[in-house]
Design a protein around this motif. Structure first.
Motif, PDB file in Angstrom:
ATOM      1  N   TYR A  13      28.619  27.574 -13.783  1.00 29.42           N
ATOM      2  CA  TYR A  13      28.502  27.363 -15.228  1.00 29.42           C
ATOM      3  C   TYR A  13      27.256  26.528 -15.552  1.00 29.42           C
ATOM      4  O   TYR A  13      26.510  26.822 -16.499  1.00 29.42           O
ATOM      5  CB  TYR A  13      29.759  26.673 -15.759  1.00 29.42           C
ATOM      6  CG  TYR A  13      29.886  26.709 -17.264  1.00 29.42           C
ATOM      7  CD1 TYR A  13      30.401  27.826 -17.912  1.00 29.42           C
ATOM      8  CD2 TYR A  13      29.467  25.622 -18.058  1.00 29.42           C
ATOM      9  CE1 TYR A  13      30.501  27.866 -19.292  1.00 29.42           C
ATOM     10  CE2 TYR A  13      29.565  25.664 -19.431  1.00 29.42           C
ATOM     11  CZ  TYR A  13      30.093  26.783 -20.047  1.00 29.42           C
ATOM     12  OH  TYR A  13      30.188  26.841 -21.407  1.00 29.42           O
ATOM     13  N   LYS A  14      27.032  25.484 -14.754  1.00 26.70           N
ATOM     14  CA  LYS A  14      25.844  24.640 -14.970  1.00 26.70           C
ATOM     15  C   LYS A  14      24.557  25.426 -14.768  1.00 26.70           C
ATOM     16  O   LYS A  14      23.582  25.238 -15.493  1.00 26.70           O
ATOM     17  CB  LYS A  14      25.885  23.439 -14.033  1.00 26.70           C
ATOM     18  CG  LYS A  14      26.949  22.406 -14.401  1.00 26.70           C
ATOM     19  CD  LYS A  14      26.993  21.265 -13.386  1.00 26.70           C
ATOM     20  CE  LYS A  14      28.065  20.248 -13.733  1.00 26.70           C
ATOM     21  NZ  LYS A  14      28.150  19.158 -12.709  1.00 26.70           N
ATOM     22  N   LYS A  15      24.576  26.316 -13.763  1.00 27.34           N
ATOM     23  CA  LYS A  15      23.381  27.131 -13.509  1.00 27.34           C
ATOM     24  C   LYS A  15      23.090  28.037 -14.692  1.00 27.34           C
ATOM     25  O   LYS A  15      21.926  28.204 -15.095  1.00 27.34           O
ATOM     26  CB  LYS A  15      23.571  27.953 -12.241  1.00 27.34           C
ATOM     27  CG  LYS A  15      22.340  28.762 -11.869  1.00 27.34           C
ATOM     28  CD  LYS A  15      22.515  29.474 -10.540  1.00 27.34           C
ATOM     29  CE  LYS A  15      21.229  30.233 -10.182  1.00 27.34           C
ATOM     30  NZ  LYS A  15      21.377  30.959  -8.893  1.00 27.34           N
ATOM     31  N   LEU A  16      24.159  28.620 -15.258  1.00 26.34           N
ATOM     32  CA  LEU A  16      23.982  29.484 -16.430  1.00 26.34           C
ATOM     33  C   LEU A  16      23.434  28.689 -17.613  1.00 26.34           C
ATOM     34  O   LEU A  16      22.560  29.178 -18.347  1.00 26.34           O
ATOM     35  CB  LEU A  16      25.316  30.126 -16.809  1.00 26.34           C
ATOM     36  CG  LEU A  16      25.821  31.230 -15.863  1.00 26.34           C
ATOM     37  CD1 LEU A  16      27.276  31.566 -16.144  1.00 26.34           C
ATOM     38  CD2 LEU A  16      24.966  32.486 -16.001  1.00 26.34           C
ATOM     39  N   LEU A  17      23.914  27.482 -17.794  1.00 21.15           N
ATOM     40  CA  LEU A  17      23.396  26.638 -18.867  1.00 21.15           C
ATOM     41  C   LEU A  17      21.918  26.333 -18.662  1.00 21.15           C
ATOM     42  O   LEU A  17      21.108  26.378 -19.582  1.00 21.15           O
ATOM     43  CB  LEU A  17      24.180  25.320 -18.934  1.00 21.15           C
ATOM     44  CG  LEU A  17      25.587  25.366 -19.557  1.00 21.15           C
ATOM     45  CD1 LEU A  17      26.256  24.018 -19.397  1.00 21.15           C
ATOM     46  CD2 LEU A  17      25.479  25.719 -21.036  1.00 21.15           C
ATOM     47  N   LYS A  18      21.567  26.044 -17.413  1.00 20.47           N
ATOM     48  CA  LYS A  18      20.180  25.692 -17.102  1.00 20.47           C
ATOM     49  C   LYS A  18      19.258  26.869 -17.350  1.00 20.47           C
ATOM     50  O   LYS A  18      18.178  26.711 -17.935  1.00 20.47           O
ATOM     51  CB  LYS A  18      20.097  25.257 -15.632  1.00 20.47           C
ATOM     52  CG  LYS A  18      18.735  24.742 -15.220  1.00 20.47           C
ATOM     53  CD  LYS A  18      18.768  24.252 -13.771  1.00 20.47           C
ATOM     54  CE  LYS A  18      17.383  23.759 -13.346  1.00 20.47           C
ATOM     55  NZ  LYS A  18      17.405  23.273 -11.945  1.00 20.47           N
ATOM     56  N   ILE A  19      19.691  28.048 -16.910  1.00 23.01           N
ATOM     57  CA  ILE A  19      18.851  29.242 -17.134  1.00 23.01           C
ATOM     58  C   ILE A  19      18.715  29.518 -18.623  1.00 23.01           C
ATOM     59  O   ILE A  19      17.627  29.822 -19.129  1.00 23.01           O
ATOM     60  CB  ILE A  19      19.474  30.472 -16.412  1.00 23.01           C
ATOM     61  CG1 ILE A  19      19.465  30.272 -14.908  1.00 23.01           C
ATOM     62  CG2 ILE A  19      18.727  31.748 -16.788  1.00 23.01           C
ATOM     63  CD1 ILE A  19      20.254  31.325 -14.132  1.00 23.01           C
ATOM     64  N   GLY A  20      19.828  29.386 -19.358  1.00 27.81           N
ATOM     65  CA  GLY A  20      19.809  29.694 -20.787  1.00 27.81           C
ATOM     66  C   GLY A  20      18.973  28.741 -21.586  1.00 27.81           C
ATOM     67  O   GLY A  20      18.439  29.097 -22.646  1.00 27.81           O
ATOM     68  N   ASN A  21      18.809  27.522 -21.093  1.00 28.46           N
ATOM     69  CA  ASN A  21      18.051  26.520 -21.845  1.00 28.46           C
ATOM     70  C   ASN A  21      16.592  26.459 -21.486  1.00 28.46           C
ATOM     71  O   ASN A  21      15.845  25.617 -22.001  1.00 28.46           O
ATOM     72  CB  ASN A  21      18.693  25.139 -21.689  1.00 28.46           C
ATOM     73  CG  ASN A  21      19.998  25.016 -22.443  1.00 28.46           C
ATOM     74  OD1 ASN A  21      20.124  25.585 -23.527  1.00 28.46           O
ATOM     75  ND2 ASN A  21      20.973  24.305 -21.870  1.00 28.46           N
ATOM     76  N   LYS A  22      16.168  27.314 -20.551  1.00 28.47           N
ATOM     77  CA  LYS A  22      14.751  27.356 -20.210  1.00 28.47           C
ATOM     78  C   LYS A  22      13.943  27.846 -21.420  1.00 28.47           C
ATOM     79  O   LYS A  22      14.358  28.743 -22.133  1.00 28.47           O
ATOM     80  CB  LYS A  22      14.501  28.305 -19.044  1.00 28.47           C
ATOM     81  CG  LYS A  22      14.892  27.711 -17.683  1.00 28.47           C
ATOM     82  CD  LYS A  22      14.554  28.693 -16.582  1.00 28.47           C
ATOM     83  CE  LYS A  22      14.889  28.127 -15.203  1.00 28.47           C
ATOM     84  NZ  LYS A  22      14.564  29.097 -14.146  1.00 28.47           N
ATOM     85  N   LYS A  23      12.823  27.248 -21.607  1.00 31.20           N
ATOM     86  CA  LYS A  23      11.948  27.667 -22.702  1.00 31.20           C
ATOM     87  C   LYS A  23      11.225  28.957 -22.358  1.00 31.20           C
ATOM     88  O   LYS A  23      10.885  29.183 -21.222  1.00 31.20           O
ATOM     89  CB  LYS A  23      10.909  26.578 -23.021  1.00 31.20           C
ATOM     90  CG  LYS A  23      11.564  25.311 -23.610  1.00 31.20           C
ATOM     91  CD  LYS A  23      10.484  24.314 -23.982  1.00 31.20           C
ATOM     92  CE  LYS A  23      11.090  23.072 -24.587  1.00 31.20           C
ATOM     93  NZ  LYS A  23      10.078  22.064 -24.963  1.00 31.20           N
TER      94      LYS A  23
END
Length: 511
Positions: free
Chosen positions: A501-511
């Motif tokens: 879940y954290k990985k998905l959040l990190k990918i989604g928040n990339k600019k």
């Protein structure tokens, strides 16, 4: 056009009324829509207050209401009081107690995959409800859908049966006396042409009680406009009597279940299957008790008249078909002995019947009770299910576990163990049929809810920029695979789930 209405039992004039012109259908909907705007804005407690006044008004006028029902239908006064009026006031009382809980906005759980969000269900009135009611229980089967629709916030147009229109006049008067807003409950009097015009008027919901044939016509017309419907249709209800049943109770239950309201009940006992070991004893008691019943219009009469003259032709055809195919009439008069226009039909019992006869397959809707033996539980269940209907059934046995086991295998919207018909009178239970017994259910909490649009809502506080399942998708597939396997796999792994879940959040928040 002015109608002159006569009692089916006495042939005496009981009232007159104006037929509703077909062209008035549009005005009825305009009035209902205007009333709806105000009524739907009231709180549930405010609507309930009106219903409470209605209930008290009914209780104050019991004798007058019973007389109108008795005169209109030919049913005896006790049945008019208990099966019509008492059922209605009990249902209104139930609504007073349950409406706030049944119709309130309800929170529901939200999966952890939607962390941070909340969910609820909101119940909103549909708009204008068209209620088309029948002649066999003209008060009960009009009033209950009306009050359920009203407490949910709708306006209602009622088209009562043209066979019992004075009950419709009575209903309109009761709502006026209780002070309901003008236009909220309107009664339109007419036949099938008016019914068709009202259906074509595009109501927001249709509640119909009546024959399968008419129900299919209404359903087909409603489908053209995708108008939701609730149909309460026919029955050919079986009664299974096991060898260990309380014989006397089963006999009395069969008689009342078959002959109450002269058998003009969609939940009537229309087929009895008795264990072969007690069959003859059961039949002998059945005949003895049936022949002791009193028929007439006196205060102490048990059975009244038929209500709809044309129904006697159906009864006659079913009985004669059975007799021609080998059945034996062991109680009641042979149909060939009936006089033209005869409305008092003696209760009939038929034996030596089988499923090749109309009397065992088609809804007879009259005071006729066919009885058939069975040898095994499997056979009884198969016979009971051998029908295109599925409204109600009863099982009679001293072994309640056995009774429940049999009931669980019957295709029926309603069932009773060691009793008959009564589920329709329990306002806490939903009431509806299976197969050609009907579509949908009313009564209970679900009854009030079905007169609503149910809106499923999810709420997010709106703080995050994106959701993990939103674009871009690049790099997310493997993370979703890990999340799914860790959460829904054979063994739940919270560490792997949170990591994914954290990985998905990190990918989604990339600019």
């Amino acid at each position: 056009m002015i109608w002159t209405v006569k009692s089916p039992a006495t042939k005496k004039v009981i009232g007159t009324l104006d037929e509703t012109p077909l062209e008035r259908a549009e005005d009825l909907y305009d009035n209902a829509n205007k009333a709806f705007l105000t009524w739907s804005g009231l709180s549930i407690s405010e609507r309930v207050h009106f219903l409470q006044k209605l209930r008290l008004s009914i209780v104050e006028q019991l004798d007058d209401i019973v007389k109108v029902i008795h005169d209109s239908t030919g049913k005896v006064a006790v049945e008019a009081l208990t099966t019509e009026v008492m059922t209605v006031v009990d249902s209104i009382s139930h609504i007073e107690k349950r409406a706030a809980a049944a119709l309130k906005t309800r929170k529901v759980k939200t999966p952890i995959t939607f962390i941070g969000k909340s969910s609820y269900i909101e119940y909103k009135p549909r708009g204008t409800v068209l209620v088309i009611s029948p002649w066999n229980f003209p008060f009960q089967l009009s009033m209950i859908p009306i009050v359920e629709a009203l407490v949910a916030g709708n306006a209602v147009i009622l088209k009562p049966s043209e066979i019992t229109p004075m009950v419709g006049v009575l209903i309109e008067q009761l709502f006026e006396q209780a002070g309901f807003p003008a236009g909220l409950l309107q009664v339109a009097h007419g036949g099938k042409e008016l019914g068709a015009a009202l259906v074509k008027g595009k109501p927001d919901f249709i509640h119909f009680t009546g024959s399968v044939r008419t129900g299919k016509i209404i359903q087909a017309e409603a489908a053209k406009q995708l108008i939701p419907t609730l149909l309460e249709l026919g029955g050919k209800d079986p009664m299974i009597v096991c060898a260990d049943a309380n014989m006397e109770r089963a006999v009395q239950g069969a008689i009342w279940g078959a002959f109450t309201n002269s058998g003009q009940v969609c939940m009537s006992v229309e087929r009895v299957y008795v264990d072969k070991s007690i069959y003859q004893k059961f039949v002998d008691r059945l005949v003895q008790e049936t022949q002791a019943l009193k028929q007439g219009i006196a205060a102490d009469s048990d059975i009244g008249s038929m209500t709809f003259p044309q129904q006697t032709a159906i009864i006659k055809a079913h009985v004669k078909d059975a007799l021609e195919k080998g059945a034996e009439l062991i109680a009641g008069d042979h149909p060939d002995q009936w006089k033209d226009g005869q409305m008092f039909i003696e209760p009939m019992i038929l034996t030596k019947v089988d499923h090749g006869m109309a009397i065992m397959q088609e809804e007879t809707f009259g005071p006729v009770l066919p009885v058939m033996p069975f040898e095994t539980e499997e056979e009884a269940i198969a016979l009971a299910n051998d029908t295109r209907f599925g409204l109600n059934a009863s099982v009679w046995t001293a072994d309640l576990d056995r009774g429940k086991r049999i009931v669980s295998r019957l295709i029926s919207g309603n069932a009773v163990i060691n009793d008959v018909i009564i589920t329709v009178a329990n306002p806490y239970l939903p009431y509806g049929g299976a197969k050609e017994g009907g579509i949908g259910a009313y009564h209970g909490d679900v009854g009030m809810q079905n007169f609503c649009v149910q809106t499923a809502v999810m709420v997010d506080k709106g703080h995050k920029k994106k959701e993990v399942n939103w674009y871009p998708y690049e790099g997310k597939y493997e993370a979703f695979v890990k999340l799914i396997r860790s959460f829904w796999g054979e063994k739940r792994d919270w560490g792997q789930f949170l990591s994914a879940y954290k990985k998905l959040l990190k990918i989604g928040n990339k600019k």
